[in-house]
Motif scaffolding. Structure first.
Motif, PDB file in Angstrom:
ATOM      1  N   SER A 163      36.846  38.335   9.521  1.00 28.05           N
ATOM      2  CA  SER A 163      37.265  39.727   9.557  1.00 28.05           C
ATOM      3  C   SER A 163      36.085  40.642   9.859  1.00 28.05           C
ATOM      4  O   SER A 163      36.264  41.842   9.935  1.00 28.05           O
ATOM      5  CB  SER A 163      37.917  40.121   8.231  1.00 28.05           C
ATOM      6  OG  SER A 163      37.012  39.921   7.176  1.00 28.05           O
ATOM      7  N   ARG A 207      46.058  39.614  14.478  1.00 27.24           N
ATOM      8  CA  ARG A 207      46.267  40.933  13.879  1.00 27.24           C
ATOM      9  C   ARG A 207      45.947  40.803  12.381  1.00 27.24           C
ATOM     10  O   ARG A 207      46.289  39.824  11.747  1.00 27.24           O
ATOM     11  CB  ARG A 207      47.722  41.337  14.068  1.00 27.24           C
ATOM     12  CG  ARG A 207      48.150  42.530  13.254  1.00 27.24           C
ATOM     13  CD  ARG A 207      49.640  42.744  13.355  1.00 27.24           C
ATOM     14  NE  ARG A 207      50.012  43.371  14.601  1.00 27.24           N
ATOM     15  CZ  ARG A 207      49.955  44.685  14.827  1.00 27.24           C
ATOM     16  NH1 ARG A 207      49.548  45.496  13.874  1.00 27.24           N
ATOM     17  NH2 ARG A 207      50.307  45.176  15.980  1.00 27.24           N
ATOM     18  N   GLY A 208      45.276  41.812  11.852  1.00 30.15           N
ATOM     19  CA  GLY A 208      44.916  41.778  10.441  1.00 30.15           C
ATOM     20  C   GLY A 208      43.511  41.262  10.194  1.00 30.15           C
ATOM     21  O   GLY A 208      42.975  41.400   9.108  1.00 30.15           O
ATOM     22  N   ASP A 266      46.902  34.987  18.263  1.00 28.29           N
ATOM     23  CA  ASP A 266      48.034  35.078  17.340  1.00 28.29           C
ATOM     24  C   ASP A 266      47.992  33.963  16.302  1.00 28.29           C
ATOM     25  O   ASP A 266      49.008  33.437  15.891  1.00 28.29           O
ATOM     26  CB  ASP A 266      49.364  35.064  18.094  1.00 28.29           C
ATOM     27  CG  ASP A 266      49.615  33.760  18.836  1.00 28.29           C
ATOM     28  OD1 ASP A 266      48.698  32.912  18.923  1.00 28.29           O
ATOM     29  OD2 ASP A 266      50.741  33.573  19.324  1.00 28.29           O
ATOM     30  N   ASN A 325      48.113  33.281  13.061  1.00 24.97           N
ATOM     31  CA  ASN A 325      48.560  34.122  11.939  1.00 24.97           C
ATOM     32  C   ASN A 325      48.446  33.481  10.572  1.00 24.97           C
ATOM     33  O   ASN A 325      49.385  33.480   9.801  1.00 24.97           O
ATOM     34  CB  ASN A 325      50.001  34.578  12.193  1.00 24.97           C
ATOM     35  CG  ASN A 325      50.064  35.598  13.296  1.00 24.97           C
ATOM     36  OD1 ASN A 325      49.225  36.486  13.354  1.00 24.97           O
ATOM     37  ND2 ASN A 325      51.030  35.459  14.177  1.00 24.97           N
ATOM     38  N   HIS A 361      46.906  33.921   6.993  1.00 28.74           N
ATOM     39  CA  HIS A 361      46.273  34.864   6.078  1.00 28.74           C
ATOM     40  C   HIS A 361      46.468  34.326   4.662  1.00 28.74           C
ATOM     41  O   HIS A 361      47.490  33.697   4.367  1.00 28.74           O
ATOM     42  CB  HIS A 361      46.915  36.255   6.192  1.00 28.74           C
ATOM     43  CG  HIS A 361      46.716  36.881   7.537  1.00 28.74           C
ATOM     44  ND1 HIS A 361      45.542  37.493   7.902  1.00 28.74           N
ATOM     45  CD2 HIS A 361      47.535  36.976   8.622  1.00 28.74           C
ATOM     46  CE1 HIS A 361      45.653  37.944   9.139  1.00 28.74           C
ATOM     47  NE2 HIS A 361      46.848  37.640   9.593  1.00 28.74           N
ATOM     48  N   ASP A 375      49.896  38.323   1.821  1.00 26.03           N
ATOM     49  CA  ASP A 375      50.541  39.335   2.665  1.00 26.03           C
ATOM     50  C   ASP A 375      49.876  40.708   2.588  1.00 26.03           C
ATOM     51  O   ASP A 375      50.380  41.677   3.134  1.00 26.03           O
ATOM     52  CB  ASP A 375      52.014  39.479   2.279  1.00 26.03           C
ATOM     53  CG  ASP A 375      52.818  38.254   2.675  1.00 26.03           C
ATOM     54  OD1 ASP A 375      52.426  37.578   3.649  1.00 26.03           O
ATOM     55  OD2 ASP A 375      53.838  37.983   2.021  1.00 26.03           O
ATOM     56  N   ASP A 399      45.550  44.060   6.381  1.00 21.71           N
ATOM     57  CA  ASP A 399      45.741  45.302   7.132  1.00 21.71           C
ATOM     58  C   ASP A 399      46.306  44.987   8.515  1.00 21.71           C
ATOM     59  O   ASP A 399      45.593  44.528   9.401  1.00 21.71           O
ATOM     60  CB  ASP A 399      44.404  46.035   7.263  1.00 21.71           C
ATOM     61  CG  ASP A 399      44.520  47.358   7.997  1.00 21.71           C
ATOM     62  OD1 ASP A 399      45.639  47.717   8.451  1.00 21.71           O
ATOM     63  OD2 ASP A 399      43.485  48.041   8.118  1.00 21.71           O
ATOM     64  N   ARG A 400      47.576  45.251   8.710  1.00 23.40           N
ATOM     65  CA  ARG A 400      48.239  44.941   9.981  1.00 23.40           C
ATOM     66  C   ARG A 400      47.738  45.802  11.146  1.00 23.40           C
ATOM     67  O   ARG A 400      47.997  45.510  12.298  1.00 23.40           O
ATOM     68  CB  ARG A 400      49.749  45.086   9.834  1.00 23.40           C
ATOM     69  CG  ARG A 400      50.334  43.948   8.999  1.00 23.40           C
ATOM     70  CD  ARG A 400      51.774  44.160   8.658  1.00 23.40           C
ATOM     71  NE  ARG A 400      52.530  43.127   8.013  1.00 23.40           N
ATOM     72  CZ  ARG A 400      52.157  42.243   7.130  1.00 23.40           C
ATOM     73  NH1 ARG A 400      50.914  42.165   6.779  1.00 23.40           N
ATOM     74  NH2 ARG A 400      52.975  41.380   6.584  1.00 23.40           N
ATOM     75  N   LYS A 401      46.985  46.852  10.836  1.00 18.24           N
ATOM     76  CA  LYS A 401      46.428  47.706  11.885  1.00 18.24           C
ATOM     77  C   LYS A 401      45.042  47.242  12.336  1.00 18.24           C
ATOM     78  O   LYS A 401      44.499  47.762  13.298  1.00 18.24           O
ATOM     79  CB  LYS A 401      46.349  49.153  11.395  1.00 18.24           C
ATOM     80  CG  LYS A 401      47.712  49.762  11.153  1.00 18.24           C
ATOM     81  CD  LYS A 401      47.583  51.170  10.647  1.00 18.24           C
ATOM     82  CE  LYS A 401      48.956  51.728  10.307  1.00 18.24           C
ATOM     83  NZ  LYS A 401      48.877  53.045   9.686  1.00 18.24           N
ATOM     84  N   LEU A 459      42.881  45.244  14.344  1.00 16.65           N
ATOM     85  CA  LEU A 459      42.985  44.405  15.533  1.00 16.65           C
ATOM     86  C   LEU A 459      41.593  43.958  15.976  1.00 16.65           C
ATOM     87  O   LEU A 459      40.694  44.783  16.116  1.00 16.65           O
ATOM     88  CB  LEU A 459      43.666  45.172  16.670  1.00 16.65           C
ATOM     89  CG  LEU A 459      45.079  45.659  16.384  1.00 16.65           C
ATOM     90  CD1 LEU A 459      45.598  46.479  17.561  1.00 16.65           C
ATOM     91  CD2 LEU A 459      46.000  44.496  16.088  1.00 16.65           C
TER      92      LEU A 459
END
Length: 166
Positions: A2, A28-29, A56, A58, A60, A63, A66-68, A70
């Protein structure tokens, strides 16, 4: 990841009897960046997919991510990539929200074992091919000769050439 990874060189690498040879994965995230990565003098022997860049992936831990956030993937180069027994030499799967930018392939010759229409598989990637690259690269990559003079510039670099039938 991240945070970020940049200014990394991977060279003189031999990968044999493997599912993936080299891979960059994010989603994403994750946020952060992967940039200024240089791969040089790679040899693949009996690998399923030689080069993978996937945006992609995915996974994580929970849940609450942070989905924003990128990630940015840019300035990745592959020079002197050779090998045999490779099913898919290149699979770059960017997306509209996370495109893969400025990818360069130079001096690549990989013997393939799986003959399909799109041996290089690309989606939402922009970049270039310099000199001779085998098998044929994605149509949406700009082509240059050995002296880096333009041969064919792509009209769009967001063409999807992904084929998952294997």
């Amino acid at each position: 990841m991240s945070g970020g990874v940049s200014n990394v060189t991977v060279e003189n690498l031999l990968v044999w009897s493997s599912r993936r040879a080299v891979r960059i994965k994010t989603a994403r995230g994750r946020g952060g960046y992967v940039r200024h990565i240089t791969y040089r003098n790679l040899t693949f022997d009996n690998v399923r997919v030689g080069i993978v860049i996937k945006t992609d992936y995915n996974e994580h831990p929970d849940d609450n991510f942070d989905r924003k956030a990128l990630p940015t993937i840019e300035d990745i180069s592959f020079t002197a990539v050779h090998g045999q027994g490779v099913r898919v030499p290149v699979r770059i799967h960017g997306s509209e929200e996370i495109p893969v930018r400025n990818v360069t392939f130079r001096d690549m010759s990989v013997g393939i074992t799986y003959k399909k229409k799109h041996i290089f598989q690309c989606a939402f990637v922009e970049g270039r091919v310099i000199g001779t690259v085998f098998p044929a690269p994605c149509e949406n990559l700009d082509r240059y000769d050995d002296q880096e003079r333009p041969v064919k510039l792509s009209a769009t670099q967001n063409v999807t050439d992904i084929d998952y039938d294997f």
